[in-house]
Motif scaffolding. Structure first.
Motif, PDB file in Angstrom:
ATOM      1  N   GLY A   8      19.887 -11.016   8.369  1.00 48.19           N
ATOM      2  CA  GLY A   8      20.730 -10.591   7.806  1.00 48.19           C
ATOM      3  C   GLY A   8      20.406  -8.848   7.162  1.00 48.19           C
ATOM      4  O   GLY A   8      19.383  -9.208   7.500  1.00 48.19           O
ATOM      5  N   PRO A   9      21.467  -8.193   6.977  1.00 47.67           N
ATOM      6  CA  PRO A   9      21.436  -6.952   6.767  1.00 47.67           C
ATOM      7  C   PRO A   9      20.395  -6.342   5.969  1.00 47.67           C
ATOM      8  O   PRO A   9      19.892  -5.587   5.693  1.00 47.67           O
ATOM      9  CB  PRO A   9      22.696  -6.157   6.552  1.00 47.67           C
ATOM     10  CG  PRO A   9      23.353  -7.629   5.560  1.00 47.67           C
ATOM     11  CD  PRO A   9      22.340  -8.939   7.219  1.00 47.67           C
ATOM     12  N   TYR A  10      20.472  -7.251   4.251  1.00 50.93           N
ATOM     13  CA  TYR A  10      19.007  -7.318   3.806  1.00 50.93           C
ATOM     14  C   TYR A  10      18.277  -8.644   3.286  1.00 50.93           C
ATOM     15  O   TYR A  10      18.226  -8.924   2.797  1.00 50.93           O
ATOM     16  CB  TYR A  10      20.317  -7.438   2.833  1.00 50.93           C
ATOM     17  CG  TYR A  10      20.829  -5.778   2.283  1.00 50.93           C
ATOM     18  CD1 TYR A  10      20.232  -5.345   2.449  1.00 50.93           C
ATOM     19  CD2 TYR A  10      22.058  -5.568   2.888  1.00 50.93           C
ATOM     20  CE1 TYR A  10      21.569  -3.808   2.588  1.00 50.93           C
ATOM     21  CE2 TYR A  10      22.870  -5.132   2.541  1.00 50.93           C
ATOM     22  CZ  TYR A  10      22.769  -3.881   3.008  1.00 50.93           C
ATOM     23  OH  TYR A  10      23.580  -2.967   2.303  1.00 50.93           O
ATOM     24  N   PRO A  11      17.447  -8.386   4.349  1.00 50.21           N
ATOM     25  CA  PRO A  11      16.143  -9.636   4.172  1.00 50.21           C
ATOM     26  C   PRO A  11      15.332  -9.734   3.429  1.00 50.21           C
ATOM     27  O   PRO A  11      14.615  -8.247   2.830  1.00 50.21           O
ATOM     28  CB  PRO A  11      15.469 -10.072   5.823  1.00 50.21           C
ATOM     29  CG  PRO A  11      15.551  -7.983   6.076  1.00 50.21           C
ATOM     30  CD  PRO A  11      16.981  -8.067   5.307  1.00 50.21           C
ATOM     31  N   LEU A  12      15.367 -10.922   2.201  1.00 50.74           N
ATOM     32  CA  LEU A  12      14.661 -10.852   1.132  1.00 50.74           C
ATOM     33  C   LEU A  12      13.255 -10.711   0.962  1.00 50.74           C
ATOM     34  O   LEU A  12      12.456  -9.688   0.564  1.00 50.74           O
ATOM     35  CB  LEU A  12      14.834 -12.034   0.169  1.00 50.74           C
ATOM     36  CG  LEU A  12      16.364 -12.422   0.039  1.00 50.74           C
ATOM     37  CD1 LEU A  12      15.991 -14.017  -0.777  1.00 50.74           C
ATOM     38  CD2 LEU A  12      16.867 -11.570  -1.377  1.00 50.74           C
ATOM     39  N   ALA A  13      12.689 -10.808   2.188  1.00 54.47           N
ATOM     40  CA  ALA A  13      11.414 -10.991   2.557  1.00 54.47           C
ATOM     41  C   ALA A  13      10.974  -9.436   2.683  1.00 54.47           C
ATOM     42  O   ALA A  13       9.471  -8.995   2.413  1.00 54.47           O
ATOM     43  CB  ALA A  13      10.738 -11.930   4.048  1.00 54.47           C
ATOM     44  N   TYR A  14      11.496  -8.535   3.210  1.00 58.08           N
ATOM     45  CA  TYR A  14      11.602  -7.174   4.199  1.00 58.08           C
ATOM     46  C   TYR A  14      11.926  -6.267   2.850  1.00 58.08           C
ATOM     47  O   TYR A  14      11.784  -5.439   2.803  1.00 58.08           O
ATOM     48  CB  TYR A  14      12.528  -7.132   5.104  1.00 58.08           C
ATOM     49  CG  TYR A  14      11.697  -8.017   6.546  1.00 58.08           C
ATOM     50  CD1 TYR A  14      11.332  -6.885   6.945  1.00 58.08           C
ATOM     51  CD2 TYR A  14      11.582  -8.648   6.432  1.00 58.08           C
ATOM     52  CE1 TYR A  14      10.690  -7.201   8.310  1.00 58.08           C
ATOM     53  CE2 TYR A  14      11.476  -9.321   7.497  1.00 58.08           C
ATOM     54  CZ  TYR A  14      11.026  -8.596   8.934  1.00 58.08           C
ATOM     55  OH  TYR A  14      10.012  -9.706  10.178  1.00 58.08           O
ATOM     56  N   LEU A  15      12.273  -7.110   1.646  1.00 53.34           N
ATOM     57  CA  LEU A  15      12.935  -6.055   0.265  1.00 53.34           C
ATOM     58  C   LEU A  15      11.956  -5.679  -1.111  1.00 53.34           C
ATOM     59  O   LEU A  15      11.540  -5.502  -2.099  1.00 53.34           O
ATOM     60  CB  LEU A  15      13.871  -6.294  -0.289  1.00 53.34           C
ATOM     61  CG  LEU A  15      15.337  -5.754   1.020  1.00 53.34           C
ATOM     62  CD1 LEU A  15      16.681  -6.530   0.636  1.00 53.34           C
ATOM     63  CD2 LEU A  15      15.480  -4.262   1.359  1.00 53.34           C
ATOM     64  N   GLY A  16      10.677  -6.734  -0.330  1.00 52.57           N
ATOM     65  CA  GLY A  16      10.484  -7.208  -1.856  1.00 52.57           C
ATOM     66  C   GLY A  16      10.599  -8.236  -2.560  1.00 52.57           C
ATOM     67  O   GLY A  16      10.310  -7.925  -3.845  1.00 52.57           O
TER      68      GLY A  16
END
Length: 289
Positions: free
Chosen positions: A130-138
């Motif tokens: 998705g546009p805001y992947p949790l793993a990539y946002l800390g």
């Protein structure tokens, strides 16, 4: 090993199983245990975990987070064992099966279980995609504490007893924190490759010293939370998990000295052992008078 089994990551499935066992044990202690309901919850939890792993395998490869420089276990997509499209298809089919098995649970638990089910299915994909992947946002650690801790234990208890429990929330926090160690150790090991792939885990954002202290804090916090069992009247729930304190102490010290290389994989095995031992002892405590 069969590539589909490898992609399912059997060693990670304890993160889905342990909280359900704890919630079931707490339901037994309240004389509210329903075996068919428990089996359905366990099946759904495992299937959602497997689907999350499938998505993670395919999408991390697509985003460049899994490369030949990877220090962790083999990922089937990046290793060329399965094409990304097939892994993604397998993930969606696994989620569909979980949704099908969850229908009786929704009928039993009502709107709150429907909401939890929808969010669980959604975040299985949104953890990496998705546009805001949790793993990539800390946000990975928060996700794990909530969904593989609080929601898993409290949801299991609720579906059995049809009421909420402060004890289930406390147990969920303890188990969820130890489950998040599995992720935090991974993030420490992959700090450099995650930075290169612009995967902004907490370790990648704040550096090695932060990652070391984060892991040590996540390892020790459940023991401090255990003090809350005393005013709730659960003496065994306070005492039994402390049997794992020597393992936790060694792991915490090792995390404080860890460096982002393959040696961290040994800490991952220790973290999995601590999560399982602590959670099973906590579940056993609920079955004692």
């Amino acid at each position: 090993m069969n590539p589909w089994i490898l992609a399912a990551r059997p060693r990670t499935l304890g993160a889905a199983i342990i909280p359900v066992l704890a919630g079931g044990a707490l339901a037994i202690s309240a004389s509210a245990f329903d075996l068919p309901v428990f089996v359905l919850i366990l099946a759904c939890a495992v299937l959602i975990q497997i689907a999350t792993n499938f998505f993670n395998d395919a999408l991390d490869h697509a985003k460049g987070a899994d490369t030949a420089a990877r220090l962790g276990p083999t990922r089937v997509t990046s290793a060329g064992l399965l094409p990304p499209r097939r892994v993604m298809t397998g993930a969606f089919l696994t989620l569909a099966l979980a949704a099908l098995l969850a229908l009786p649970l929704v009928l039993r638990g009502g709107g709150i279980i429907l909401l939890i089910g929808i969010l669980s299915l959604l975040f299985a994909y949104a953890y990496t995609g998705g546009p805001y992947p949790l793993a990539y946002l800390g946000l990975g650690e928060i996700f794990v504490v909530l969904f593989f801790g609080v929601i898993a234990v409290a949801g299991t208890f609720y579906l059995n007893a049809l009421t909420f429990s402060a004890a289930a929330i406390l147990a969920g926090l303890q188990i969820g924190l130890h489950s998040s160690v599995l992720l935090a150790v991974n993030n420490l090991r992959d700090l450099e490759t995650d930075r290169a792939a612009k995967k902004k885990t907490l370790a990648a954002r704040f550096g090695l010293n932060f990652a070391r202290r984060e892991n040590a804090a996540l390892v020790t916090a459940p023991f401090l939370l255990g003090l809350a069992w005393l005013p709730l009247g659960y003496l065994w729930a306070f005492l039994l998990p402390f049997m794992t304190l020597p393992l936790a102490w060694r792991l915490a010290r090792a995390c404080l000295a860890a460096t982002p290389d393959r040696s961290v994989n040994q800490l991952l095995a220790q973290a999995a052992a601590l999560h399982a031992a602590f959670g099973l002892l906590l579940a056993l405590a609920f079955l004692l008078p």
